[in-house]
Design an enzyme around this catalytic site. Structure first.
Site, PDB file in Angstrom:
ATOM      1  N   ASP A  41      38.202  23.664  44.660  1.00 56.69           N
ATOM      2  CA  ASP A  41      37.901  23.166  46.012  1.00 56.69           C
ATOM      3  C   ASP A  41      37.948  21.649  46.057  1.00 56.69           C
ATOM      4  O   ASP A  41      37.353  20.989  45.188  1.00 56.69           O
ATOM      5  CB  ASP A  41      36.472  23.592  46.410  1.00 56.69           C
ATOM      6  CG  ASP A  41      36.463  24.795  47.326  1.00 56.69           C
ATOM      7  OD1 ASP A  41      37.503  25.106  47.940  1.00 56.69           O
ATOM      8  OD2 ASP A  41      35.390  25.432  47.425  1.00 56.69           O
ATOM      9  N   SER A  82      30.765  25.773  46.606  1.00 52.06           N
ATOM     10  CA  SER A  82      29.507  26.511  46.758  1.00 52.06           C
ATOM     11  C   SER A  82      28.564  26.178  45.602  1.00 52.06           C
ATOM     12  O   SER A  82      27.364  26.445  45.679  1.00 52.06           O
ATOM     13  CB  SER A  82      29.769  28.024  46.805  1.00 52.06           C
ATOM     14  OG  SER A  82      30.551  28.432  45.700  1.00 52.06           O
ATOM     15  N   GLU A 134      39.564  23.062  53.434  1.00 53.40           N
ATOM     16  CA  GLU A 134      39.129  23.806  54.621  1.00 53.40           C
ATOM     17  C   GLU A 134      39.773  23.272  55.893  1.00 53.40           C
ATOM     18  O   GLU A 134      39.886  22.051  56.069  1.00 53.40           O
ATOM     19  CB  GLU A 134      37.605  23.689  54.756  1.00 53.40           C
ATOM     20  CG  GLU A 134      36.844  24.350  53.617  1.00 53.40           C
ATOM     21  CD  GLU A 134      35.324  24.234  53.757  1.00 53.40           C
ATOM     22  OE1 GLU A 134      34.834  23.762  54.807  1.00 53.40           O
ATOM     23  OE2 GLU A 134      34.633  24.649  52.811  1.00 53.40           O
ATOM     24  N   GLU A 156      36.852  33.352  55.747  1.00 50.06           N
ATOM     25  CA  GLU A 156      35.399  33.467  55.519  1.00 50.06           C
ATOM     26  C   GLU A 156      34.703  33.882  56.809  1.00 50.06           C
ATOM     27  O   GLU A 156      34.798  33.185  57.833  1.00 50.06           O
ATOM     28  CB  GLU A 156      34.836  32.130  54.999  1.00 50.06           C
ATOM     29  CG  GLU A 156      33.324  32.207  54.775  1.00 50.06           C
ATOM     30  CD  GLU A 156      32.758  31.084  53.903  1.00 50.06           C
ATOM     31  OE1 GLU A 156      33.523  30.342  53.277  1.00 50.06           O
ATOM     32  OE2 GLU A 156      31.515  30.994  53.858  1.00 50.06           O
TER      33      GLU A 156
HETATM   34  O1  KIV Z   1      32.997  27.420  47.717  1.00 47.47           O
HETATM   35  C1  KIV Z   1      33.241  28.625  47.561  1.00 47.47           C
HETATM   36  O2  KIV Z   1      32.723  29.298  46.666  1.00 47.47           O
HETATM   37  C2  KIV Z   1      34.168  29.248  48.503  1.00 47.47           C
HETATM   38  C3  KIV Z   1      34.170  30.737  48.563  1.00 47.47           C
HETATM   39  C4  KIV Z   1      32.958  31.212  49.250  1.00 47.47           C
HETATM   40  C5  KIV Z   1      35.390  31.255  49.168  1.00 47.47           C
HETATM   41  O3  KIV Z   1      34.859  28.562  49.190  1.00 47.47           O
END
Ligand code: KIV
Length: 257
Positions: free
Chosen positions: A81, A43, A112, A176
């Site tokens: 991530d 994000s 994901e 989500e």
């Molecule tokens: O990228 C992110 O911050 C996320 C959260 C919204 C769970 O995956």
């Protein structure tokens, strides 16, 4: 399995899991005492870089921000991530996950998807890389950000994917924007914790983007609750600084050599 991960799993049905995002050391060190899990989320692409989608986030960006976050995290489990196009097949995913883990010293990676990424997740776990799952709205491939679980097919697929992710060995799943009763059902049927963002209080824990929590992000969603207004505090401080400099009230002798 690492102790921090085991402790997180043990929280299921006992106490809520607290999770926030961090993209830098200073924020990470403030929130660390209150969190179980700190996520370096992709994000950061939209929050910090104004990208229209997380697809533009690169592996190098994730690694550099994660190195900074690592310096601020002592107690929480740190998850990073894997960005878009870095886990298209097991070989690519393994190379990139190893790079993330070795360069950032994070505890786990998140990626994901459900059925489609099961083989990839299996490969990572076989190579001792802990993985967190992410279902519901998947920003890396979403064409819209409407909540998931509106119809039976969607519900069946998400429920099936949760069970599959548990089977292949993820230690927790982010849900989500998943409809409340579906999030409740998933949380009940799987034995690993669910962490919700826009997926109701039925989840085992909650995650929020810290910039949303503190009121630093202009764009907001229904699932966001703003707990402070840092924008106002920064504005007030900058204004006061400007006034002091203009009136020669700062710097004083005390601030000079
Ligand atoms: O990228 C992110 O911050 C996320 C959260 C919204 C769970 O995956």
């Amino acid at each position: 399995m690492q102790k921090k991960i085991l402790d997180l799993i043990k929280k299921k049905n006992k106490s809520k899991i607290i999770s926030l995002t961090a993209y830098s050391k200073n924020i990470a060190s403030i929130i660390d005492k209150h969190c179980d899990l700190i996520l370096v989320g992709d994000s950061l692409g939209s929050v910090l870089y104004n990208f229209s989608s997380t697809k533009k986030v690169t592996l190098d960006m994730m690694i550099e921000h994660s190195k900074s976050v690592r310096m601020g995290v002592i107690k929480s489990l740190m998850v990073v991530d894997m960005p878009y196009n870095t886990y298209r097949n097991p070989k690519e995913a393994l190379t990139n996950a190893k790079k993330i883990i070795s360069q950032t010293k994070c505890d786990a990676v998140k990626l994901e998807g459900g059925k489609k990424v099961c083989q990839i997740i299996k490969t990572l776990i076989k190579n001792k890389i802990p993985v967190m799952g992410h279902l519901g709205v998947l920003p890396q491939s979403a064409t819209n950000f409407k909540f998931k679980g509106k119809n039976n097919i969607e519900r069946k697929n998400i429920l099936r994917d949760s069970k599959l992710l548990e089977e292949v060995g993820v230690f927790s799943i982010i849900l989500e924007c998943v409809e409340s009763s579906l999030a409740k059902e998933i949380t009940k049927v799987i034995n690993i914790p669910t962490i919700g963002i826009g997926a109701s209080a039925h989840c085992d824990g909650q995650v929020l983007v810290t910039d949303d929590l503190i009121g630093l992000n202009k764009i907001s969603a229904r699932f966001v609750k703003k707990y402070s207004n840092i924008e106002k505090q920064i504005n007030d401080a900058a204004l006061k600084f400007k006034q002091d400099v203009t009136k020669i009230k700062f710097p004083t002798k005390k601030h000079s050599y």
